[in-house]
Structures are given as C-alpha cells and as structure tokens.
Design a protein around this motif. Structure first.
Motif, PDB file in Angstrom:
ATOM      1  N   GLU A  29      -0.172  11.509  -0.647  1.00  0.00           N
ATOM      2  CA  GLU A  29      -0.652  12.318  -2.413  1.00  0.00           C
ATOM      3  C   GLU A  29       0.178  11.724  -3.026  1.00  0.00           C
ATOM      4  N   GLU A  30       0.502  11.782  -4.472  1.00  0.00           N
ATOM      5  CA  GLU A  30       1.481  11.862  -5.094  1.00  0.00           C
ATOM      6  C   GLU A  30       2.379  12.769  -4.652  1.00  0.00           C
ATOM      7  N   ARG A  31       2.251  14.400  -5.055  1.00  0.00           N
ATOM      8  CA  ARG A  31       3.255  14.791  -4.079  1.00  0.00           C
ATOM      9  C   ARG A  31       4.388  14.622  -3.207  1.00  0.00           C
ATOM     10  N   ASP A  32       4.213  13.827  -2.843  1.00  0.00           N
ATOM     11  CA  ASP A  32       4.366  13.343  -1.193  1.00  0.00           C
ATOM     12  C   ASP A  32       5.591  12.172  -1.532  1.00  0.00           C
ATOM     13  N   ARG A  33       4.502  11.246  -1.901  1.00  0.00           N
ATOM     14  CA  ARG A  33       5.406  10.305  -2.829  1.00  0.00           C
ATOM     15  C   ARG A  33       6.494  11.249  -3.211  1.00  0.00           C
ATOM     16  N   VAL A  34       6.188  11.399  -4.231  1.00  0.00           N
ATOM     17  CA  VAL A  34       7.783  11.267  -5.334  1.00  0.00           C
ATOM     18  C   VAL A  34       8.255  12.151  -4.181  1.00  0.00           C
ATOM     19  N   ASN A  35       7.975  13.146  -3.530  1.00  0.00           N
ATOM     20  CA  ASN A  35       9.360  13.827  -2.616  1.00  0.00           C
ATOM     21  C   ASN A  35      10.094  12.266  -2.107  1.00  0.00           C
ATOM     22  N   GLY A  36       8.933  11.366  -1.727  1.00  0.00           N
ATOM     23  CA  GLY A  36       9.513  10.814  -0.542  1.00  0.00           C
ATOM     24  C   GLY A  36      11.073   9.964  -1.519  1.00  0.00           C
ATOM     25  N   LEU A  37      10.090   9.579  -2.967  1.00  0.00           N
ATOM     26  CA  LEU A  37      11.427   8.909  -3.859  1.00  0.00           C
ATOM     27  C   LEU A  37      12.384   9.319  -4.008  1.00  0.00           C
ATOM     28  N   GLU A  38      11.942  11.063  -4.858  1.00  0.00           N
ATOM     29  CA  GLU A  38      13.245  11.920  -5.026  1.00  0.00           C
ATOM     30  C   GLU A  38      14.382  12.052  -3.905  1.00  0.00           C
ATOM     31  N   SER A  39      13.994  11.549  -2.670  1.00  0.00           N
ATOM     32  CA  SER A  39      14.724  12.207  -1.782  1.00  0.00           C
ATOM     33  C   SER A  39      15.392  11.231  -1.357  1.00  0.00           C
ATOM     34  N   GLY A  40      15.289   9.325  -2.365  1.00  0.00           N
ATOM     35  CA  GLY A  40      16.374   8.185  -2.186  1.00  0.00           C
ATOM     36  C   GLY A  40      15.539   7.347  -2.034  1.00  0.00           C
ATOM     37  N   ALA A  41      14.354   7.393  -0.987  1.00  0.00           N
ATOM     38  CA  ALA A  41      13.796   5.937  -0.579  1.00  0.00           C
ATOM     39  C   ALA A  41      13.432   5.004  -1.365  1.00  0.00           C
ATOM     40  N   ASP A  42      13.039   3.380  -0.607  1.00  0.00           N
ATOM     41  CA  ASP A  42      12.998   2.714  -2.364  1.00  0.00           C
ATOM     42  C   ASP A  42      11.570   2.583  -2.387  1.00  0.00           C
ATOM     43  N   ASP A  43      11.084   2.736  -1.132  1.00  0.00           N
ATOM     44  CA  ASP A  43       9.236   2.732  -0.931  1.00  0.00           C
ATOM     45  C   ASP A  43       9.095   3.552  -0.241  1.00  0.00           C
ATOM     46  N   TYR A  44       7.356   3.983  -0.881  1.00  0.00           N
ATOM     47  CA  TYR A  44       6.915   4.907   0.726  1.00  0.00           C
ATOM     48  C   TYR A  44       5.288   4.151   0.783  1.00  0.00           C
ATOM     49  N   VAL A  45       5.185   4.210   1.671  1.00  0.00           N
ATOM     50  CA  VAL A  45       3.861   3.643   2.515  1.00  0.00           C
ATOM     51  C   VAL A  45       2.960   4.854   3.053  1.00  0.00           C
ATOM     52  N   PRO A  46       1.628   4.510   3.015  1.00  0.00           N
ATOM     53  CA  PRO A  46       1.093   6.066   3.203  1.00  0.00           C
ATOM     54  C   PRO A  46       0.522   4.960   4.584  1.00  0.00           C
ATOM     55  N   LYS A  47      -0.147   5.791   5.761  1.00  0.00           N
ATOM     56  CA  LYS A  47      -0.162   5.314   6.938  1.00  0.00           C
ATOM     57  C   LYS A  47      -2.966   5.926   6.132  1.00  0.00           C
ATOM     58  N   PRO A  48      -3.184   4.950   7.127  1.00  0.00           N
ATOM     59  CA  PRO A  48      -3.112   4.007   8.072  1.00  0.00           C
ATOM     60  C   PRO A  48      -2.525   2.688   6.355  1.00  0.00           C
ATOM     61  N   PHE A  49      -1.480   1.852   7.443  1.00  0.00           N
ATOM     62  CA  PHE A  49      -1.061   0.438   6.908  1.00  0.00           C
ATOM     63  C   PHE A  49      -0.800  -0.862   7.319  1.00  0.00           C
ATOM     64  N   GLY A  50      -1.390  -1.756   6.644  1.00  0.00           N
ATOM     65  CA  GLY A  50      -2.371  -3.136   7.507  1.00  0.00           C
ATOM     66  C   GLY A  50      -0.511  -4.016   7.510  1.00  0.00           C
ATOM     67  N   GLN A  51      -0.508  -5.131   8.590  1.00  0.00           N
ATOM     68  CA  GLN A  51       0.756  -5.600   9.236  1.00  0.00           C
ATOM     69  C   GLN A  51       1.129  -6.247   7.381  1.00  0.00           C
ATOM     70  N   ARG A  52       0.062  -6.959   7.369  1.00  0.00           N
ATOM     71  CA  ARG A  52       0.678  -7.679   6.281  1.00  0.00           C
ATOM     72  C   ARG A  52       1.510  -7.271   5.133  1.00  0.00           C
ATOM     73  N   GLU A  53       0.684  -6.280   4.326  1.00  0.00           N
ATOM     74  CA  GLU A  53       1.048  -5.059   3.865  1.00  0.00           C
ATOM     75  C   GLU A  53       2.722  -5.092   3.778  1.00  0.00           C
ATOM     76  N   LEU A  54       2.971  -3.861   4.833  1.00  0.00           N
ATOM     77  CA  LEU A  54       3.984  -3.307   5.719  1.00  0.00           C
ATOM     78  C   LEU A  54       5.256  -5.156   5.824  1.00  0.00           C
ATOM     79  N   LEU A  55       4.531  -6.189   6.340  1.00  0.00           N
ATOM     80  CA  LEU A  55       5.381  -7.183   5.944  1.00  0.00           C
ATOM     81  C   LEU A  55       5.934  -7.516   4.701  1.00  0.00           C
ATOM     82  N   ALA A  56       5.267  -7.551   3.955  1.00  0.00           N
ATOM     83  CA  ALA A  56       5.720  -7.224   2.494  1.00  0.00           C
ATOM     84  C   ALA A  56       6.559  -6.726   1.098  1.00  0.00           C
ATOM     85  N   ARG A  57       6.215  -5.846   2.135  1.00  0.00           N
ATOM     86  CA  ARG A  57       6.782  -4.862   1.752  1.00  0.00           C
ATOM     87  C   ARG A  57       7.989  -4.771   1.996  1.00  0.00           C
TER      88      ARG A  57
END
Length: 254
Positions: A104-132
């Motif tokens: 959810e947006e609030r979860d992504r915002v909390n992650g970014l506010e904590s200092g993360a450079d990227d936030y990837v929700p599960k499930p995600f594909g292998q190619r997407e993760l490697l690209a990030r």
C-alpha cells in the motif's frame, strides 16, 4: 572458506536480510545467477554481524523481520551505526532496497521515509528485482557497474557537491551523508537551476526507481533531501503547487 569479500575488482557484494528461508534462497540464487557476490541472513542481529565481518555494496531487506523490523534497521543504517571498513563508504550512503508483502502507498512511504532507495512489493519477478539492483548500483557506481566519472564540483549557497566523490559539504565545511538516491536528486536540481521541474520529469532525470512512480514517492525523496540541507532547504528547493519543484539558488561549476 569465505571468499575475498573486500576486493573492489570483484562483482558487487549484496547482503539479503530475509527471515523466510524459501524466499531468501530464491533471491540469493537469482543474484548469484546474475554474477553478484551474496550473503543471506535472517534478522537484524545477523545483519550487524555480517556487516562487521565484511563490507557490502547493497542491502536487500524485508520489512517484516523478527526483532527489529526493516524500517527500524534502515533508519539505524542511515544513522551510520554499522561498522565502517577502511576505504568503504559509510552505511548512510549504502543503497538499500526494501521488499515487502505490504504494497500500500502508506507502506511504501514509510519505507522511503526510513531512508530506503527503493521499495519493491511482493510478489516480484526475478528480472524486475535484478533491474532494480543494477539501477541502485549504477547510482553508486559500485562493483562491476560503472558510470563515466564527472570531475566536477557544484557550489550553491555556500554548499559544495563533489560529483566525483559523491560528497556533499555544508557551508561550515562539514560533510553531510546522503544516500545514492538523494545525491542523484540533488544533482538533477543543480543541473537545472531556476527551472520548474515536474515530478515525473524529476524521477526521469534522477533515474530513481521507487517501486511506484507516484507524486507521493518523489515528494518523500524531496523531503529527505530537504532535511539533509537543514535550515537552507526552504530557500533552495521550493514547491510549485500543481507543477513540481524549482531549485532557486545560483549554481557554480568549479
């Protein structure tokens, strides 16, 4: 025998912090298959131990962890609590990709506010993760992923941004730790002073990957950068309602 984890000529070193053993194994296999050096741990305590053993170039961290959660650990890393090895960048600048089943947006915002450079929700594909992962490493010019060196320094309102060393120095001469995403955002502003930049264009210019490319995502990153600029922020980065942002100070290249 442990591999030589400190040779800078080897592929990038990635630490995976994931308590789900199955998911951790899948991520490690994907990264190993792409040529990265990887280690996996199950919790925050093991993460600190791994960082004391040897430096890393990027961390992939689950949000829901036993003990300290990913948000708390990310904040601790950004405060520079981990051991800094000789010749290595401080953990305040370490690229961090947060993964979570909560998208959810609030979860992504909390992650970014904590200092993360990227936030990837599960499930995600292998190619997407490697690209990030590759995008995050490009921002830091780490391991086998390199960018052309720009031997320049940008000065503004008494501040100096060294593009070669990726170092920000305040008017008092004190170095201010900034993450890779914050550095790229500031560089985008300094390359386009006194010009209104739309949020989507700002994301494109800074090559930021924030999971969901939304106005809220870039707003969070701008807020983080403003905090690093302290009391000068209000006079440097202004919000243009309904349009985006403008960097108002004069910029000098030296």
């Amino acid at each position: 025998m442990l591999p030589n984890l400190t040779d800078p000529n080897l592929p990038a070193r990635i630490l995976v912090v994931e308590d789900d053993a199955g998911m951790r194994t899948l991520i490690l296999r994907a990264l190993q298959g792409a040529g990265f050096r990887v280690r996996g741990v199950a919790c925050g305590d093991e993460m600190w131990e791994a960082l004391e053993l040897a430096p890393v170039d990027l961390i992939i961290m689950d949000v829901m962890l036993p003990g300290s959660n990913g948000v708390e650990l990310c904040r601790s890393l950004r405060s520079g609590q981990a051991v800094t090895h000789p010749g290595e960048s401080p953990t305040a600048q370490l690229p961090i990709i947060m993964v979570s089943a909560r998208g959810e947006e609030r979860d992504r915002v909390n992650g970014l506010e904590s200092g993360a450079d990227d936030y990837v929700p599960k499930p995600f594909g292998q190619r997407e993760l490697l690209a990030r992962v590759r995008a995050a490493l490009r921002r830091g010019s780490v391991g086998t992923v390199q960018e052309p060196t720009r031997r320049e320094r940008l000065k503004f309102a008494g501040w100096t941004l060294d593009l070669r060393r990726r170092e920000l120095v305040d008017p008092a001469g004190v170095t201010v730790d900034i993450s890779g995403a914050e550095h790229d955002l500031l560089t985008s502003f300094l390359d386009n002073p006194q010009r209104v930049i739309a949020r989507d264009r700002l994301l494109e210019l800074s090559r930021t990957r924030l999971g969901d490319v939304s106005d809220r995502s870039i707003d969070v990153l701008v807020s983080r950068l403003r905090r690093k600029l302290g009391g000068d922020a209000e006079h440097l980065i202004r919000t243009v309602r309904g349009l985006g942002y403008i960097f108002v100070a004069e910029v000098e290249r030296v």
